[in-house]
Scaffold this motif. Structure first.
Motif, PDB file in Angstrom:
ATOM      1  N   UNK A   1       0.852  -1.193   0.000  1.00  0.00           N
ATOM      2  CA  UNK A   1       0.000   0.000   0.000  1.00  0.00           C
ATOM      3  C   UNK A   1       0.878   1.228   0.000  1.00  0.00           C
ATOM      4  N   UNK A   2       0.535   2.174  -0.798  1.00  0.00           N
ATOM      5  CA  UNK A   2       1.307   3.410  -0.879  1.00  0.00           C
ATOM      6  C   UNK A   2       0.898   4.340   0.248  1.00  0.00           C
ATOM      7  N   UNK A   3       1.724   4.459   1.255  1.00  0.00           N
ATOM      8  CA  UNK A   3       1.431   5.388   2.337  1.00  0.00           C
ATOM      9  C   UNK A   3       2.646   5.536   3.216  1.00  0.00           C
ATOM     10  N   UNK A   4       2.660   6.608   3.985  1.00  0.00           N
ATOM     11  CA  UNK A   4       3.730   6.812   4.948  1.00  0.00           C
ATOM     12  C   UNK A   4       3.360   6.122   6.245  1.00  0.00           C
ATOM     13  N   UNK A   5       4.299   6.117   7.173  1.00  0.00           N
ATOM     14  CA  UNK A   5       4.045   5.502   8.468  1.00  0.00           C
ATOM     15  C   UNK A   5       3.094   6.376   9.256  1.00  0.00           C
ATOM     16  N   UNK A   6       2.037   5.760   9.801  1.00  0.00           N
ATOM     17  CA  UNK A   6       1.078   6.502  10.630  1.00  0.00           C
ATOM     18  C   UNK A   6       0.889   5.755  11.937  1.00  0.00           C
ATOM     19  N   UNK A   7       0.921   6.491  13.031  1.00  0.00           N
ATOM     20  CA  UNK A   7       0.678   5.891  14.330  1.00  0.00           C
ATOM     21  C   UNK A   7      -0.737   6.217  14.755  1.00  0.00           C
ATOM     22  N   UNK A   8      -1.548   5.225  15.023  1.00  0.00           N
ATOM     23  CA  UNK A   8      -2.916   5.425  15.491  1.00  0.00           C
ATOM     24  C   UNK A   8      -3.013   5.026  16.943  1.00  0.00           C
ATOM     25  N   UNK A   9      -3.599   5.893  17.764  1.00  0.00           N
ATOM     26  CA  UNK A   9      -3.751   5.578  19.178  1.00  0.00           C
ATOM     27  C   UNK A   9      -5.219   5.430  19.545  1.00  0.00           C
ATOM     28  N   UNK A  10      -6.054   5.244  18.506  1.00  0.00           N
ATOM     29  CA  UNK A  10      -7.471   5.041  18.822  1.00  0.00           C
ATOM     30  C   UNK A  10      -7.674   3.576  19.157  1.00  0.00           C
ATOM     31  N   UNK A  11      -7.631   3.204  20.419  1.00  0.00           N
ATOM     32  CA  UNK A  11      -7.690   1.815  20.818  1.00  0.00           C
ATOM     33  C   UNK A  11      -8.902   1.486  21.639  1.00  0.00           C
ATOM     34  N   UNK A 494      -5.940  17.315   5.140  1.00  0.00           N
ATOM     35  CA  UNK A 494      -4.745  17.169   4.322  1.00  0.00           C
ATOM     36  C   UNK A 494      -3.666  18.115   4.825  1.00  0.00           C
ATOM     37  N   UNK A 495      -2.421  17.627   4.838  1.00  0.00           N
ATOM     38  CA  UNK A 495      -1.277  18.428   5.253  1.00  0.00           C
ATOM     39  C   UNK A 495      -0.349  18.628   4.057  1.00  0.00           C
ATOM     40  N   UNK A 496       0.053  19.872   3.832  1.00  0.00           N
ATOM     41  CA  UNK A 496       0.932  20.210   2.713  1.00  0.00           C
ATOM     42  C   UNK A 496       2.039  21.130   3.213  1.00  0.00           C
ATOM     43  N   UNK A 497       3.281  20.878   2.784  1.00  0.00           N
ATOM     44  CA  UNK A 497       4.388  21.729   3.205  1.00  0.00           C
ATOM     45  C   UNK A 497       4.370  23.037   2.422  1.00  0.00           C
ATOM     46  N   UNK A 498       5.182  23.994   2.861  1.00  0.00           N
ATOM     47  CA  UNK A 498       5.279  25.270   2.156  1.00  0.00           C
ATOM     48  C   UNK A 498       5.920  25.110   0.783  1.00  0.00           C
ATOM     49  N   UNK A 499       6.535  23.944   0.526  1.00  0.00           N
ATOM     50  CA  UNK A 499       7.094  23.657  -0.804  1.00  0.00           C
ATOM     51  C   UNK A 499       6.038  23.074  -1.734  1.00  0.00           C
ATOM     52  N   UNK A 500       4.797  22.933  -1.212  1.00  0.00           N
ATOM     53  CA  UNK A 500       3.711  22.390  -2.025  1.00  0.00           C
ATOM     54  C   UNK A 500       3.650  20.882  -2.039  1.00  0.00           C
ATOM     55  N   UNK A 501       4.425  20.224  -1.171  1.00  0.00           N
ATOM     56  CA  UNK A 501       4.454  18.777  -1.148  1.00  0.00           C
ATOM     57  C   UNK A 501       3.455  18.234  -0.130  1.00  0.00           C
ATOM     58  N   UNK A 502       2.504  17.368  -0.557  1.00  0.00           N
ATOM     59  CA  UNK A 502       1.557  16.783   0.401  1.00  0.00           C
ATOM     60  C   UNK A 502       2.261  15.794   1.333  1.00  0.00           C
ATOM     61  N   UNK A 503       1.836  15.760   2.575  1.00  0.00           N
ATOM     62  CA  UNK A 503       2.317  14.772   3.532  1.00  0.00           C
ATOM     63  C   UNK A 503       1.265  13.683   3.655  1.00  0.00           C
ATOM     64  N   UNK A 505      -1.231  11.317   5.091  1.00  0.00           N
ATOM     65  CA  UNK A 505      -2.051  11.147   6.285  1.00  0.00           C
ATOM     66  C   UNK A 505      -3.305  10.378   5.894  1.00  0.00           C
ATOM     67  N   UNK A 506      -3.485   9.193   6.463  1.00  0.00           N
ATOM     68  CA  UNK A 506      -4.708   8.422   6.222  1.00  0.00           C
ATOM     69  C   UNK A 506      -5.735   8.821   7.271  1.00  0.00           C
ATOM     70  N   UNK A 516       3.225  11.993  11.055  1.00  0.00           N
ATOM     71  CA  UNK A 516       3.508  12.234   9.639  1.00  0.00           C
ATOM     72  C   UNK A 516       4.974  12.620   9.494  1.00  0.00           C
ATOM     73  N   UNK A 517       5.485  12.396   8.292  1.00  0.00           N
ATOM     74  CA  UNK A 517       6.911  12.615   8.012  1.00  0.00           C
ATOM     75  C   UNK A 517       7.071  13.812   7.093  1.00  0.00           C
ATOM     76  N   UNK A 518       7.990  14.715   7.454  1.00  0.00           N
ATOM     77  CA  UNK A 518       8.375  15.839   6.593  1.00  0.00           C
ATOM     78  C   UNK A 518       9.897  15.932   6.598  1.00  0.00           C
ATOM     79  N   UNK A 519      10.461  16.373   5.495  1.00  0.00           N
ATOM     80  CA  UNK A 519      11.922  16.477   5.477  1.00  0.00           C
ATOM     81  C   UNK A 519      12.362  17.880   5.899  1.00  0.00           C
TER      82      UNK A 519
END
Length: 839
Positions: A1-11, A494-503, A505-506, A516-519
């Protein structure tokens, strides 16, 4: 699946109860106010220091001294805006309805008291502290001045009240026992600075005729039923009254400084709807009778509700009574029924009334039951004057018997003055329904199902509801789960950096926490929300500093930035938390590695990308298909990615075999996140195809190789990559071999594994295993883990939840921990196998 690492704490958690037979406690107990409590531990050594309750808490039955479940807290107004926050967490079959105290929920199951984090569902503390058992746990405990109070039963001792320290969950005392079952709500009242507790005992409907016949002519003239009061300080009996003919079953008391008033059964072992029940008014400190009304029709199966000078209560005989009570506790008699205001009046609603009513501004909301599910309804009555046959304003059909007490939400600031009646029904799936009523309304609307439990959570329900200050509904049903139902105020973020790159987030409305990961090229992140209406507002805080409605968060130089998105509609407030993690110019990891069919960007044929894992291969592929799409994206946006042929890769231009070490050109770049797509074809469909993905960090100091194998089931290698033709010597930036180290000690066994099935997915949660540096999850179609086996690695010891895509059907899941040290990996034992059905 195409996605970044996401931590969910809804337990997890929601607990409930399974109704089963039980016997009443036999034997007689002498009446006497001098009976002492039995101390479990030294009361002086146990501090009741959980703190006093706040206005946002829900601390007793209906959260009201008058048993009137009306609140200005707003919950989800309709099904389109409700979402379950938790997965499957279950600590017992029979659990009390939850209380809310600050950030915690309190419940009891059997002899154990639990403190649960109401944001996550995690059990924060539990103590096997009770002397007795809460049994079928029909009613909530009571919380007052840092202490929890519960009604329990013990064989040979009877029904008693117990006190537990709200902070330590250790016992403080338990009262003496009384014969009969503890079937009545517990009521607390502070009078002249001292706390008092009130409850009663009774016998189950299907058992009382047998019990009374067996006891007929005995010294106690039938099974004794009691109503009693004990001191909240030490559990000593203050007073008690007995009624050998009648009992007290769900007939909770209303208590003021001047009187305590409650209803009873009718004394007829063979009929619930015949005449003979009584409403008593007693002195709350002495138990001396002040007044009574006799000969009422039907057993009382609900708590007395007080509104101003009037009491309201329904019976199993279908009668709903409105009775004036004086300041001194004097009850109006049936002879006082004359006049428009009528001090004593009633209406016959035809069928049994099993739950407490709610009254508000001249209207009463009453649930009416029937053996036939199709005849159950909620009735809205005009109670501004004496009740008569014309008092019914309208009624709404409901799905089943409305047994649990309802909740009336009247949100502040609504210009329409709308009231929302939330209730449960004793019928599957045991969800929550809502009826909307506005001032002056005379025609019935519909009962809308706000929340529908699914799978194992679907079961009958007789539980009351609790609502927190932020509009979350908490309750339990017979399935054995506690559920937290929140308003869905947004559909997407939706989260987007100031460089216009989406981060990546599912976003899901029921999940509150994300990573979420940003460089390090990003200076800020902009949040864009969707699905909110004009009455919904959003605001941000960044690292604890409020910044209002500005939806852009500056990242600064810190490795992590914590963003809180607060969403409000009226009195409802929901917080979502985003932790933005920065990667540096030295990072050479991938954030996307996905192999798909026909260029589609879903249904990844590889295991999900896991940090620390560098070799991935598919299951055996279809024999006739020769071309697949490989998607890659570095974690840092300015890191370089190159893909090289290694074995059996077809030359897309000339055909035939592409020379090992040849670099592939990507055919397309995704506009959403810049991931690159490579077309990978097999030169020989009878051999495995292998490619090498190399990531070079932005500062050129680090490289990392990933090996991807398209499995044809015939041949191929997973050995170390061969040198490329133009590399006679290893590159200086190749990782150096690690020195040999001793084999590390194996990690502990993984425990408390819970698995929730969803649509084509399952979510696994577990407790941390000591010495673990990661976890390996295995899912299969059979218990022996031979068919359809899939393995997923979680290479972060602090991540204790994982979602896995699976097709429909039964799956068996297990997990084991591993520890990596010096290039060696040692696995611990497998957990217990969990069986789950994927929809």
């Amino acid at each position: 699946m195409k996605r970044r690492i996401r931590v969910s704490i809804a337990v997890a958690a929601m607990l409930a109860f399974l109704l089963a037979g039980a016997c009443a406690f036999a034997g007689s107990v002498s009446d006497g106010s001098s009976a002492d409590s039995v101390t479990g531990r030294s009361a002086a050594a146990v501090s009741a220091s959980a703190g006093n309750s706040s206005e946002d808490d829900w601390i007793c039955f209906q959260n009201s001294e008058d048993n009137n479940g009306m609140t200005t807290r707003a919950a989800a107004p309709d099904a389109a805006h409700a979402v379950s926050l938790w997965g499957d967490v279950k600590t017992g079959n029979s659990v009390t309805p939850p209380l809310i105290v600050g950030d915690d929920l309190y419940v009891a199951s059997e002899k154990t008291v639990y403190r649960i984090d109401r944001g996550t569902g995690n059990v924060k503390k539990k103590a096997e502290a009770l002397h007795g058992d809460v049994g079928f746990a029909m009613h909530p405990m009571v919380y007052a001045d840092g202490t929890l109070y519960a009604v329990t039963n013990t064989d040979g001792e009877g029904t008693m009240i117990e006190a537990v320290d709200g902070k330590t969950l250790q016992p403080r005392w338990h009262s003496r026992g009384y014969t009969g079952l503890g079937l009545t709500q517990l009521t607390y009242r502070k009078i002249n600075g001292k706390g008092y507790l009130y409850t009663g005992t009774g016998v189950y409907d299907h058992q009382r005729q047998r019990y009374d016949e067996a006891k007929a002519g005995s010294a106690d003239n039938g099974t004794l039923r009691w109503f009693f009061c004990v001191s909240a300080e030490d559990g000593k009996t203050v007073w008690s009254v007995k009624d050998a003919e009648r009992g007290f079953y769900w007939a909770g008391a209303c208590v003021t400084d001047r009187y305590v008033v409650f209803g009873s059964d009718n004394g007829d072992p063979g009929g619930l709807d015949t005449d003979g029940s009584v409403i008593r008014s007693l002195d709350p400190l002495t138990g001396k009778e002040i007044s009574r009304v006799e000969g009422l029709k039907g057993d009382f199966r609900s708590a007395i509700v007080r509104d101003g000078d009037f009491l309201y209560a329904g019976t199993m005989g279908g009668r709903f009574y409105r009775i004036r009570i004086g300041e001194d506790g004097t009850l109006a008699q049936p002879s006082a029924a004359g006049g428009e205001s009528g001090d004593f009046s009633c209406i016959d609603l035809g069928k049994s009334i099993r739950g407490a009513a709610v009254v508000y501004k001249g209207r009463a909301y009453v649930g009416v039951s029937s053996k036939s599910t199709g005849n159950c309804r909620y009735v809205v009555l005009d109670i501004s004057r004496a009740l008569n046959k014309n008092s019914e304003i309208y009624s709404v059909p409901v799905a089943g018997t409305p047994t649990g007490a309802p909740l009336l939400s009247v949100p502040e600031g609504d210009p329409s003055g709308a009231r929302y009646l939330y209730f449960t029904c004793n019928v599957k799936p045991g969800g929550i329904w809502c009826i909307r009523d506005v001032p002056g309304q005379t025609e019935a609307g519909a009962a809308e199902q706000v929340f529908v439990p699914e799978g194992a959570q679907a079961q009958n329900c007789i539980s009351p509801l609790a609502v927190s200050g932020d509009g979350i509904l908490y309750y339990k049903n017979d399935s054995g789960y506690i559920m937290a139902i929140a308003p869905r105020l947004l559909s997407g973020v939706k989260l987007t950096t100031d460089k216009g790159k989406p981060l990546s987030v599912s976003f899901q409305p029921g999940i509150r926490d994300y990573q979420v990961i940003a460089d390090d090229t990003a200076a800020s992140v902009k949040l864009a929300v969707s699905g909110k209406d004009g009455e919904t507002s959003c605001s941000l805080s960044v690292n604890g500093e409020e910044q209002g409605e500005t939806m852009t968060a500056k990242l600064g130089d810190a490795a992590e930035t914590k963003i809180r998105l607060r969403v409000k509609r009226g009195a409802v407030c929901v917080d979502y938390h985003f932790t933005v993690v920065r990667v540096t110019e030295k990072d050479a990891e991938l954030s996307v590695l996905s192999l798909t069919e026909d260029g589609r960007y879903d249904d990844n044929l590889l295991d999900e990308l896991t940090r620390g894992q560098d070799r991935y291969q598919t299951k055996q592929l279809e024999s006739g298909k020769d071309t697949y799409s490989l998607w890659v994206l570095p974690l840092h946006s300015e890191a370089e990615v190159h893909v090289y042929a290694r074995e059996n890769v077809r030359d897309s231009e000339k055909g035939g075999l592409l020379k090992a070490g040849s670099e592939l050109d990507y055919s397309w770049r995704d506009e959403m996140d810049d991931s690159q797509k490579y077309v990978i074809g097999s030169a020989d469909l009878n051999k495995n195809t292998v490619v090498d993905v190399r990531v070079t960090s932005k500062d050129k100091s680090t490289t990392r190789d990933y090996l991807v194998t398209l499995n044809r089931g015939k041949s191929g290698t997973v050995d170390k990559p061969k040198p490329r033709p133009d590399e006679s010597k290893p590159r200086p930036d190749e990782p150096k071999p690690r020195p040999e180290v001793k084999k590390p000690a194996p990690p502990a066994k993984v425990k408390s594994v819970r698995c929730k099935a969803g649509r084509k997915k399952l979510t696994l949660k577990w407790k941390k295993a000591s010495r673990a540096t990661g976890y390996e999850i295995t899912a299969a179609k059979d218990r022996k883990f031979r068919k359809g086996k899939k393995k997923v690695r979680v290479d972060r010891p602090k991540k204790l939840t994982r979602t896995i895509r699976q097709k429909k059907g039964t799956r068996y899941v297990r997990i084991r921990a591993y520890v990596r040290s010096g290039g060696k990996t040692v696995y611990g034992p497998y957990s217990k196998t969990v069986r789950v059905k994927v929809r």
